[in-house]
Design an enzyme around this catalytic site. Structure first.
Site, PDB file in Angstrom:
ATOM      1  N   LYS A  98      -7.406  45.055  32.446  1.00 40.98           N
ATOM      2  CA  LYS A  98      -6.906  45.303  31.087  1.00 40.98           C
ATOM      3  C   LYS A  98      -7.243  44.143  30.158  1.00 40.98           C
ATOM      4  CE  LYS A  98      -4.968  47.451  27.765  1.00 40.98           C
ATOM      5  NZ  LYS A  98      -3.523  47.447  27.514  1.00 40.98           N
TER       6      LYS A  98
ATOM      7  N   THR B  23       0.609  44.322  29.440  1.00 39.57           N
ATOM      8  CA  THR B  23      -0.600  43.513  29.615  1.00 39.57           C
ATOM      9  C   THR B  23      -0.124  42.093  29.889  1.00 39.57           C
ATOM     10  OG1 THR B  23      -1.845  44.916  28.102  1.00 39.57           O
ATOM     11  CG2 THR B  23      -2.758  42.752  28.582  1.00 39.57           C
TER      12      THR B  23
ATOM     13  N   LYS C  81      -2.287  37.889  21.550  1.00 36.54           N
ATOM     14  CA  LYS C  81      -1.767  37.487  22.867  1.00 36.54           C
ATOM     15  C   LYS C  81      -2.737  37.890  23.971  1.00 36.54           C
ATOM     16  CE  LYS C  81       0.684  40.178  25.111  1.00 36.54           C
ATOM     17  NZ  LYS C  81       0.520  41.202  26.190  1.00 36.54           N
TER      18      LYS C  81
END
Length: 288
Positions: A171, A96, A240
């Site tokens: 995503k 990601t 994150k």
């Protein structure tokens, strides 16, 4: 038989490497950790200490790395893939990552005679090791056709979103929804329990109605209500991903006040929930 390189042999990369091997591919992997390399070698995966042998021998290189900065280092840093350029090599980033980073790296690889796709994954370590992940993909039709046999060995569902970077945008959006749903579902469960309704029966009702989500259908029964909190995905990684979403909101100038509040709550959770805790622990924010 094609040879697939896997860079990053942690929870997800390990599962993908083993699924590829089980699917009949030659697999060669590497990881920054010597301990991780040794563990995978013990499981029958050929390992290399650096990227040179990976690039020289592979038709496709899968990246399974924790951050966009590390992806950039592996592709464009000293000793990276660009230094070991091999015409026709296809790099597939399952991490990601940030779409701008992806597009920049894709342009550099193309100039060196290689190509790149972004194909971030959902399904966790269990999905990786059983070959049952979901992938959202950014890249050309031609590159997808080349990669498809390998992707079929590691995933049960693949959605081609658009050009390079589109997979990572999708995503990021998916994980933002998951992050927000964990908070709203936790608040809803606490509300119902305070009003005298059993959490399991509440979720059974919600999952039969329009308020259901992956969080109410999967996360709560699998990892929350049983106090398991062992999904294999950490608070650090989800924080994150939420930061990436906040950056994308700011970059695009999108009006997203509820998402912004979810981002604030996830950021503040670092004060009370450690990085290595399971990401589902966010449901306990303010309750610990």
């Amino acid at each position: 038989m094609k040879t697939i390189g896997v860079v990053g042999l942690g929870n997800m990369g390990r599962g993908m490497a083993l699924s590829l091997k089980r699917g009949g591919f030659d697999v060669i992997g590497t990881d920054a950790s010597a301990e991780t390399r040794a563990r995978l070698a013990g499981e029958g995966i050929e390992v290399a200490e650096g990227l040179g042998p990976i690039c020289a021998r592979s038709d496709i290189v899968l990246l399974s790395l924790p951050t966009a900065a590390i992806v950039e280092q592996v592709v464009a840093g000293p000793g990276g893939i660009l230094e070991h350029a091999k015409a026709g090599l296809l790099v597939v980033d399952t991490s990601t990552s940030h779409p701008d980073t992806t597009r920049k790296l894709a342009a550099g690889l193309e100039a060196a005679g290689m190509s790149m796709m972004d194909a971030p994954v959902s399904g966790g370590p269990k999905g990786a090791i059983t070959g049952q992940m979901t992938m959202v993909i950014g890249g050309s039709e031609e590159d997808l056709a080349r990669a498809l046999p390998a992707l079929e060995a590691i995933s049960a569902k693949r959605v081609h979103i658009g050009s390079v970077g589109a997979g990572h945008i999708t995503k990021i959006a998916n994980n933002l929804l998951c992050a927000a749903h964990l908070i709203t579902a936790a608040e809803t469960v606490r509300l119902a329990e305070a009003a005298g309704v059993d959490a399991e029966r509440l979720l059974e009702g919600i999952n039969a109605g329009s308020g259901r989500s992956g969080v109410t259908q999967v996360n709560f029964p699998t990892w929350v209500l049983n106090d398991g909190f062992d999904s294999g995905f950490t608070m650090k990684l989800m924080r994150k991903d939420v930061r990436l979403a906040m950056e994308l909101i700011a970059q695009t100038g999108t009006d997203a006040p509820l998402s912004g509040e979810a981002g604030r709550l996830w950021a503040s959770s670092a004060e009370t929930i450690a990085d290595d805790e399971d990401f589902n622990r966010i449901v306990q924010l303010g309750q610990r």
